[in-house]
Motif scaffolding. Sequence first.
Motif, PDB file in Angstrom:
ATOM      1  N   ASN A 469       0.829  -1.208   0.000  1.00  0.00           N
ATOM      2  CA  ASN A 469       0.000   0.000   0.000  1.00  0.00           C
ATOM      3  C   ASN A 469       0.863   1.258   0.000  1.00  0.00           C
ATOM      4  O   ASN A 469       1.400   1.654   1.031  1.00  0.00           O
ATOM      5  CB  ASN A 469      -0.920  -0.009   1.222  1.00  0.00           C
ATOM      6  CG  ASN A 469      -1.866   1.191   1.238  1.00  0.00           C
ATOM      7  OD1 ASN A 469      -1.924   1.963   0.285  1.00  0.00           O
ATOM      8  ND2 ASN A 469      -2.611   1.334   2.316  1.00  0.00           N
ATOM      9  N   PRO A 470       1.013   1.930  -1.131  1.00  0.00           N
ATOM     10  CA  PRO A 470       1.850   3.139  -1.188  1.00  0.00           C
ATOM     11  C   PRO A 470       1.259   4.324  -0.448  1.00  0.00           C
ATOM     12  O   PRO A 470       1.924   5.345  -0.295  1.00  0.00           O
ATOM     13  CB  PRO A 470       1.945   3.407  -2.694  1.00  0.00           C
ATOM     14  CG  PRO A 470       0.685   2.824  -3.250  1.00  0.00           C
ATOM     15  CD  PRO A 470       0.423   1.599  -2.438  1.00  0.00           C
ATOM     16  N   TYR A 486       5.207  10.894  -0.262  1.00  0.00           N
ATOM     17  CA  TYR A 486       3.981  10.176   0.092  1.00  0.00           C
ATOM     18  C   TYR A 486       3.214   9.901  -1.190  1.00  0.00           C
ATOM     19  O   TYR A 486       3.095  10.770  -2.061  1.00  0.00           O
ATOM     20  CB  TYR A 486       3.100  10.996   1.043  1.00  0.00           C
ATOM     21  CG  TYR A 486       1.819  10.285   1.405  1.00  0.00           C
ATOM     22  CD1 TYR A 486       1.806   9.320   2.404  1.00  0.00           C
ATOM     23  CD2 TYR A 486       0.629  10.557   0.725  1.00  0.00           C
ATOM     24  CE1 TYR A 486       0.636   8.638   2.723  1.00  0.00           C
ATOM     25  CE2 TYR A 486      -0.548   9.877   1.040  1.00  0.00           C
ATOM     26  CZ  TYR A 486      -0.538   8.924   2.043  1.00  0.00           C
ATOM     27  OH  TYR A 486      -1.675   8.234   2.354  1.00  0.00           O
ATOM     28  N   GLY A 487       2.671   8.697  -1.303  1.00  0.00           N
ATOM     29  CA  GLY A 487       1.875   8.345  -2.468  1.00  0.00           C
ATOM     30  C   GLY A 487       2.721   7.791  -3.600  1.00  0.00           C
ATOM     31  O   GLY A 487       3.784   7.209  -3.388  1.00  0.00           O
ATOM     32  N   LEU A 488       2.241   7.990  -4.828  1.00  0.00           N
ATOM     33  CA  LEU A 488       2.845   7.373  -6.000  1.00  0.00           C
ATOM     34  C   LEU A 488       3.855   8.288  -6.694  1.00  0.00           C
ATOM     35  O   LEU A 488       3.714   9.503  -6.689  1.00  0.00           O
ATOM     36  CB  LEU A 488       1.758   7.000  -7.016  1.00  0.00           C
ATOM     37  CG  LEU A 488       0.653   6.041  -6.551  1.00  0.00           C
ATOM     38  CD1 LEU A 488      -0.362   5.844  -7.662  1.00  0.00           C
ATOM     39  CD2 LEU A 488       1.230   4.711  -6.095  1.00  0.00           C
ATOM     40  N   MET A 534      -1.760  12.392  -6.957  1.00  0.00           N
ATOM     41  CA  MET A 534      -1.490  11.000  -6.620  1.00  0.00           C
ATOM     42  C   MET A 534      -0.252  10.822  -5.739  1.00  0.00           C
ATOM     43  O   MET A 534      -0.077   9.784  -5.117  1.00  0.00           O
ATOM     44  CB  MET A 534      -1.300  10.184  -7.901  1.00  0.00           C
ATOM     45  CG  MET A 534      -2.465  10.252  -8.866  1.00  0.00           C
ATOM     46  SD  MET A 534      -4.031   9.717  -8.147  1.00  0.00           S
ATOM     47  CE  MET A 534      -3.674   8.024  -7.721  1.00  0.00           C
ATOM     48  N   GLY A 535       0.629  11.814  -5.728  1.00  0.00           N
ATOM     49  CA  GLY A 535       1.840  11.704  -4.923  1.00  0.00           C
ATOM     50  C   GLY A 535       2.512  13.049  -4.752  1.00  0.00           C
ATOM     51  O   GLY A 535       2.337  13.957  -5.573  1.00  0.00           O
ATOM     52  N   VAL A 536       3.272  13.177  -3.661  1.00  0.00           N
ATOM     53  CA  VAL A 536       4.026  14.404  -3.373  1.00  0.00           C
ATOM     54  C   VAL A 536       5.448  14.002  -3.012  1.00  0.00           C
ATOM     55  O   VAL A 536       5.661  13.090  -2.195  1.00  0.00           O
ATOM     56  CB  VAL A 536       3.393  15.208  -2.219  1.00  0.00           C
ATOM     57  CG1 VAL A 536       4.196  16.472  -1.940  1.00  0.00           C
ATOM     58  CG2 VAL A 536       1.944  15.563  -2.545  1.00  0.00           C
ATOM     59  N   HIS A 537       6.425  14.684  -3.604  1.00  0.00           N
ATOM     60  CA  HIS A 537       7.843  14.365  -3.396  1.00  0.00           C
ATOM     61  C   HIS A 537       8.602  15.670  -3.159  1.00  0.00           C
ATOM     62  O   HIS A 537       8.477  16.608  -3.944  1.00  0.00           O
ATOM     63  CB  HIS A 537       8.401  13.628  -4.613  1.00  0.00           C
ATOM     64  CG  HIS A 537       7.588  12.432  -5.015  1.00  0.00           C
ATOM     65  ND1 HIS A 537       7.898  11.158  -4.613  1.00  0.00           N
ATOM     66  CD2 HIS A 537       6.447  12.332  -5.756  1.00  0.00           C
ATOM     67  CE1 HIS A 537       6.996  10.315  -5.093  1.00  0.00           C
ATOM     68  NE2 HIS A 537       6.112  10.999  -5.795  1.00  0.00           N
ATOM     69  N   ILE A 538       9.390  15.708  -2.079  1.00  0.00           N
ATOM     70  CA  ILE A 538      10.052  16.958  -1.679  1.00  0.00           C
ATOM     71  C   ILE A 538      11.502  16.692  -1.306  1.00  0.00           C
ATOM     72  O   ILE A 538      11.816  15.685  -0.671  1.00  0.00           O
ATOM     73  CB  ILE A 538       9.341  17.603  -0.458  1.00  0.00           C
ATOM     74  CG1 ILE A 538       7.827  17.652  -0.664  1.00  0.00           C
ATOM     75  CG2 ILE A 538       9.883  19.007  -0.204  1.00  0.00           C
ATOM     76  CD1 ILE A 538       7.055  18.084   0.568  1.00  0.00           C
ATOM     77  N   GLY A 550       1.032  17.535   2.066  1.00  0.00           N
ATOM     78  CA  GLY A 550       0.910  16.797   0.821  1.00  0.00           C
ATOM     79  C   GLY A 550       0.170  15.486   1.014  1.00  0.00           C
ATOM     80  O   GLY A 550      -0.630  15.070   0.159  1.00  0.00           O
ATOM     81  N   MET A 551       0.415  14.823   2.127  1.00  0.00           N
ATOM     82  CA  MET A 551      -0.277  13.569   2.425  1.00  0.00           C
ATOM     83  C   MET A 551      -1.785  13.800   2.507  1.00  0.00           C
ATOM     84  O   MET A 551      -2.576  12.994   1.988  1.00  0.00           O
ATOM     85  CB  MET A 551       0.238  12.984   3.740  1.00  0.00           C
ATOM     86  CG  MET A 551      -0.447  11.697   4.162  1.00  0.00           C
ATOM     87  SD  MET A 551       0.269  10.953   5.655  1.00  0.00           S
ATOM     88  CE  MET A 551      -0.201  12.181   6.879  1.00  0.00           C
ATOM     89  N   GLU A 552      -2.185  14.873   3.136  1.00  0.00           N
ATOM     90  CA  GLU A 552      -3.618  15.159   3.256  1.00  0.00           C
ATOM     91  C   GLU A 552      -4.239  15.483   1.900  1.00  0.00           C
ATOM     92  O   GLU A 552      -5.396  15.145   1.640  1.00  0.00           O
ATOM     93  CB  GLU A 552      -3.842  16.305   4.240  1.00  0.00           C
ATOM     94  CG  GLU A 552      -3.543  15.937   5.682  1.00  0.00           C
ATOM     95  CD  GLU A 552      -4.293  14.688   6.115  1.00  0.00           C
ATOM     96  OE1 GLU A 552      -5.525  14.613   5.881  1.00  0.00           O
ATOM     97  OE2 GLU A 552      -3.662  13.767   6.666  1.00  0.00           O
ATOM     98  N   LEU A 553      -3.475  16.140   1.020  1.00  0.00           N
ATOM     99  CA  LEU A 553      -3.984  16.407  -0.322  1.00  0.00           C
ATOM    100  C   LEU A 553      -4.267  15.102  -1.054  1.00  0.00           C
ATOM    101  O   LEU A 553      -5.296  14.948  -1.723  1.00  0.00           O
ATOM    102  CB  LEU A 553      -2.967  17.228  -1.123  1.00  0.00           C
ATOM    103  CG  LEU A 553      -2.728  18.677  -0.687  1.00  0.00           C
ATOM    104  CD1 LEU A 553      -1.635  19.304  -1.551  1.00  0.00           C
ATOM    105  CD2 LEU A 553      -4.021  19.494  -0.783  1.00  0.00           C
ATOM    106  N   VAL A 554      -3.338  14.147  -0.917  1.00  0.00           N
ATOM    107  CA  VAL A 554      -3.503  12.862  -1.600  1.00  0.00           C
ATOM    108  C   VAL A 554      -4.656  12.071  -0.982  1.00  0.00           C
ATOM    109  O   VAL A 554      -5.520  11.551  -1.697  1.00  0.00           O
ATOM    110  CB  VAL A 554      -2.200  12.046  -1.535  1.00  0.00           C
ATOM    111  CG1 VAL A 554      -2.405  10.674  -2.161  1.00  0.00           C
ATOM    112  CG2 VAL A 554      -1.070  12.788  -2.246  1.00  0.00           C
ATOM    113  N   LYS A 555      -4.682  11.980   0.321  1.00  0.00           N
ATOM    114  CA  LYS A 555      -5.711  11.184   1.000  1.00  0.00           C
ATOM    115  C   LYS A 555      -7.113  11.745   0.767  1.00  0.00           C
ATOM    116  O   LYS A 555      -8.082  10.998   0.664  1.00  0.00           O
ATOM    117  CB  LYS A 555      -5.416  11.117   2.498  1.00  0.00           C
ATOM    118  CG  LYS A 555      -4.189  10.287   2.844  1.00  0.00           C
ATOM    119  CD  LYS A 555      -3.884  10.330   4.331  1.00  0.00           C
ATOM    120  CE  LYS A 555      -4.963   9.659   5.145  1.00  0.00           C
ATOM    121  NZ  LYS A 555      -4.597   9.593   6.578  1.00  0.00           N
ATOM    122  N   ALA A 556      -7.209  13.078   0.686  1.00  0.00           N
ATOM    123  CA  ALA A 556      -8.520  13.716   0.481  1.00  0.00           C
ATOM    124  C   ALA A 556      -8.901  13.789  -0.993  1.00  0.00           C
ATOM    125  O   ALA A 556      -9.934  14.379  -1.336  1.00  0.00           O
ATOM    126  CB  ALA A 556      -8.511  15.122   1.089  1.00  0.00           C
TER     127      ALA A 556
END
Length: 594
Positions: A469-470, A486-488, A534-538, A550-556
């Motif tokens: 589960n990504p 977080y995410g893809l 779908m994903g955030v990378h920093i 960023g995680m909340e943007l993806v989850k929501a």
Amino acid sequence: MHQHQHLPSMASIAVIAIAFLSHISHAFQLQSPTKLHHRCTTSSPLHAAIPPEEVSDKTFDLCVIGAGPVGVGAALLAARNPHNKNVILIDAPRASGALMNEDTGEDLSIGGPTGLFSKALRDTGKRISVSSLKGMGLRDDSVWNEIVTSCVELASFNARDTVRQLEYAGVTYVQGTAAFADSGGSSSLFVTDTDNFITTLSADKILIATGSTPFRPGGIPFDGKRVFDSDSINTLSYLPKSVAITGSGIIAIEFAKIFKNLGSEVTLIIRDKIPRNALMKIGLDKDISATLVADLARSGIKIERGAQVKKFHIPRGNGKAPITLDLEAKGGGDRPTNAASSIKCDIYIAAVGRKPNTAGLNLSAAGVNTDSYGGIEVNSELKTTSIGGNVYAAGDVVGRPFLASTGLAQGVAAIKGMFSEDSKEEKTDGEEDGDFATEDGETEDGASCKVGELCMTGEKFDPKSLASNPFAFPVGVWSSPEAAYYGLSTQQCEEMGINAGEGVALYAECLRGLVFSPNGLLKLVFDKDSGRIMGVHICGDDACELIHYGMELVKAERTIEDVLSNLYSAVTFHEMYRIAAMAAVDEAGARKRR
């Protein structure tokens, strides 16, 4: 036996961050790793631990083995409402190399994670200018002692707060080495103290949270003086002028930047010929990986690519003479003509991964199986294969991903699973359980839920579910600069058949980044058809903090348009989210602005 939850470590420094976080909030439980033989002073000894003989032949509702963040958090949860269980917490701080106050015999690492070492030492390097102190005439040993002394003093704040919470919750805390009794099934334990006195106790439920230890490849002469692993480096008693590190993962990079910031000359030995590829293998986005590698080179860290150590030459009887490392090509053989065949350094660190810490627990006596890596096998409820079905495991001891955050979540899930009847009794008549993903990928109301979809997020914490589960957890690299995701990634999206696009913001494109920290980037990966992020990378300053928005943007299931419509405070790094969204809808304009 190592019975602290490990996640990576130099406990003496990890305690800086531990103490700081504990000072802010008593709710966040942490842990630390290895013993540092430095003296420290505290106002009074910790009286929480009792001798094992005082619990001889007693029976408890729950026994937790390991007093790291997972073990402490689980013990407190079980002892408090709605469970109110009779809980005993067993830990062997000296056996696990915990940070000790040698004046009082106190364990100053209780409740703290080993992985916090690199984060704390990194921040210490930022606050203390080693070059300035040396310029003032201070010797290296004086500088190092100043760092260590402040860390040890701060350690007591977190330890005392953890002890206070255990005492208030009524948790019995015993120091000793625990192992399953040979003929006692899965409910009987032997506890051995430092004087080899053995006590027997029983528990209806048992949670194993003994963490992990560094993987030690054969042929490396670890001595804890000149040659270290990522835990034993904790015993370092001086500031080295030069450091060689083998490894290409998160821990190796963290240590490389730490010692470089402290003024040491650093050489990173990587088996892969392309360092960026090594980072991508652990999940980092290709551009984030490239940014980290570029920063290593920019900071003056030398990288020996496609290399491994063939032989160690350690001077005997002369602790100040440098170590000589003979290098060879990956897999053996000579290196290219223009590549170094040997390097010299004051100390060497092997940071090549971790393994579950299960040695000495006598798991076979209780019918608890382990996998080929030594990790305890558990089902989706964190239950092991124990004879009585009463033994659970959580944290690093069950294997990857070796993160404190997932370990804590596993500990909570295990307690809720073993005492589920308590939670049901607390529910009112009008309350119902929410939907959750089942083993076959469907929610209880019958809706489909394929692996990787957001409806799986946070529902299962066994290693198999986490690995597939990504969206289960964010990942942070506490180097300098930080990296997080977080995410893809774009590649993962393409593999799943998602028409993915990218929007990138450079740190230099926002005012705060331009003035204070221009190196770095933030990337949004999105579905071109729907605009959904779908994903955030920093990679850059505060990346490990920024990732949670960023995680909340993806989850929501927020979209690029949602981000564009938001208003962000000026002179903050969060402005980069909007800049990245603008780049997503206007790639040509973004290139012109740069």
